[in-house]
Design an enzyme around this catalytic site. Structure first.
Site, PDB file in Angstrom:
ATOM      1  N   SER A   1      62.112  -0.910  42.397  1.00 54.83           N
ATOM      2  CA  SER A   1      61.317  -0.822  41.168  1.00 54.83           C
ATOM      3  C   SER A   1      60.346   0.354  41.148  1.00 54.83           C
ATOM      4  O   SER A   1      59.227   0.237  40.672  1.00 54.83           O
ATOM      5  CB  SER A   1      60.592  -2.152  40.912  1.00 54.83           C
ATOM      6  OG  SER A   1      61.533  -3.198  40.756  1.00 54.83           O
TER       7      SER A   1
ATOM      8  N   GLY B   1      66.711   3.039  41.435  1.00 53.11           N
ATOM      9  CA  GLY B   1      67.847   2.466  40.725  1.00 53.11           C
ATOM     10  C   GLY B   1      67.638   2.578  39.220  1.00 53.11           C
ATOM     11  O   GLY B   1      67.864   3.628  38.617  1.00 53.11           O
TER      12      GLY B   1
ATOM     13  N   ASN C   1      70.041   6.250  42.401  1.00 48.16           N
ATOM     14  CA  ASN C   1      71.216   5.433  42.678  1.00 48.16           C
ATOM     15  C   ASN C   1      71.633   4.799  41.359  1.00 48.16           C
ATOM     16  O   ASN C   1      71.009   3.852  40.906  1.00 48.16           O
ATOM     17  CB  ASN C   1      70.829   4.367  43.724  1.00 48.16           C
ATOM     18  CG  ASN C   1      71.920   3.346  43.945  1.00 48.16           C
ATOM     19  OD1 ASN C   1      73.052   3.513  43.497  1.00 48.16           O
ATOM     20  ND2 ASN C   1      71.579   2.257  44.635  1.00 48.16           N
TER      21      ASN C   1
ATOM     22  N   GLU D   1      72.770  -4.340  48.218  1.00 55.01           N
ATOM     23  CA  GLU D   1      73.834  -4.960  47.408  1.00 55.01           C
ATOM     24  C   GLU D   1      75.167  -4.928  48.161  1.00 55.01           C
ATOM     25  O   GLU D   1      75.993  -5.824  48.008  1.00 55.01           O
ATOM     26  CB  GLU D   1      73.923  -4.236  46.046  1.00 55.01           C
ATOM     27  CG  GLU D   1      72.752  -4.644  45.154  1.00 55.01           C
ATOM     28  CD  GLU D   1      72.250  -3.543  44.222  1.00 55.01           C
ATOM     29  OE1 GLU D   1      72.984  -2.584  43.957  1.00 55.01           O
ATOM     30  OE2 GLU D   1      71.086  -3.667  43.767  1.00 55.01           O
TER      31      GLU D   1
ATOM     32  N   GLY E   1      65.244  -4.033  41.438  1.00 54.67           N
ATOM     33  CA  GLY E   1      65.656  -4.456  40.098  1.00 54.67           C
ATOM     34  C   GLY E   1      64.843  -5.606  39.536  1.00 54.67           C
ATOM     35  O   GLY E   1      65.202  -6.198  38.527  1.00 54.67           O
TER      36      GLY E   1
HETATM   37  P1  PGA Z   1      65.591  -0.376  41.439  1.00 57.77           P
HETATM   38  O1  PGA Z   1      66.748  -0.207  42.537  1.00 57.77           O
HETATM   39  O2  PGA Z   1      64.855   0.918  41.388  1.00 57.77           O
HETATM   40  O3  PGA Z   1      66.326  -0.687  40.157  1.00 57.77           O
HETATM   41  O4  PGA Z   1      64.733  -1.498  41.895  1.00 57.77           O
HETATM   42  C1  PGA Z   1      66.519   0.491  43.736  1.00 57.77           C
HETATM   43  C2  PGA Z   1      67.762   0.505  44.564  1.00 57.77           C
HETATM   44  O5  PGA Z   1      68.478  -0.496  44.572  1.00 57.77           O
HETATM   45  O6  PGA Z   1      68.064   1.505  45.249  1.00 57.77           O
END
Ligand code: PGA
Length: 251
Positions: free
Chosen positions: A213, A234, A9, A97, A173
């Site tokens: 993460s 992400g 993503n 989000e 994140g």
């Molecule tokens: P991240 O995001 O891997 O940066 O934690 C995952 C996501 O929001 O799909």
């Protein structure tokens, strides 16, 4: 055995040039992968360009969101028909989000899922609790409500075409991954809900991704858990080396 599905993503990141470089590198590094589904979800503006780069490869294209109408006076929105036309086969729905900044409800996400399915898109339906909810001990209750709301009214055959992503909001994140056991516990709960709402067959077939993460160094442990079938990634999906490292977790 469920086939692993690893999806990147990209969120609101990458210039068009960076996006092409990223996916070109992934195509090269991941060309030999035949035992997993690989999906990239670039921003809308990059979709058709990336479609042309991944054409004929083992990388599928997904969008990060979509609206529920096919066309019409909905300024700024993108329809399922447009996504199909742009080469998408997947669409992420109900990302936290979207829920947090754009007030998307389970009911709205449910309508989106139905529309995506009508157009032959595979929805990746996201659920997950906030830190506050986890600390209050209501993770199970929150995820149950989200799953029931987002999947309401889907037939068994529709459900079989969906992917679910469990993404604890506090792990997105932040660099804080849920422990393997914490993730597995919620994945098992989701699978038991699928048995209750649909059938044991559906529950055993649906792929449930973990997100939050995910990195090359924690993916293998997560994938060892019985109910974790892949990842929605992400930050680490924005670099060839890290996303390729995640996809190649068992190599
Ligand atoms: P991240 O995001 O891997 O940066 O934690 C995952 C996501 O929001 O799909």
């Amino acid at each position: 055995m469920r086939r692993p599905i690893l999806a990147g993503n990209w969120k609101m990141n990458t210039s068009l040039k960076e996006a092409v470089e990223l996916v070109t590198g992934l195509k090269r590094e991941l060309a030999g992968v035949t035992d997993a589904d690989i999906v990239v979800c670039p921003p809308f503006t990059h979709l058709t360009t990336i479609r042309d780069v991944v054409a004929g490869s083992n990388i599928a294209l997904g969008a990060q969101n979509m609206y529920i109408a096919e066309e019409g006076a909905f300024t700024g929105e993108i329809s399922p028909k447009m996504l199909k036309d742009s080469g998408c086969t997947y669409v992420i729905l109900g990302h936290s989000e979207r829920r947090q900044y754009f007030n998307e409800s389970d009911e709205f996400i449910n309508t989106k899922a139905k529309k995506a399915l009508e157009h032959g898109l595979t929805p990746i339906i996201c659920v997950g609790e906030t830190l506050d909810q986890r600390e209050q001990g209501i993770t199970g209750k929150i995820v149950t409500t989200q799953i029931k709301g987002c999947l309401a009214g889907l037939s068994e055959s529709d459900m079989l075409k969906c992917v679910i992503a469990y993404e604890p909001v506090w792990a997105i994140g932040t660099g804080k991954t849920a422990s393997n056991a914490q993730a597995q516990e919620v994945h098992a709960l989701i699978r038991s809900l699928l048995t209750e709402l649909f059938s044991e067959t559906v529950a055993q077939k649906i792929r449930i991704q973990y997100g939050g993460s995910v990195k090359p160094d924690n993916i293998a442990g997560l994938m060892q858990e019985k109910d974790i079938d892949g990842a929605l990634v992400g930050g680490a999906s924005l670099k060839v080396s890290s996303f390729a490292g995640i996809v190649l977790f068992n190599k």
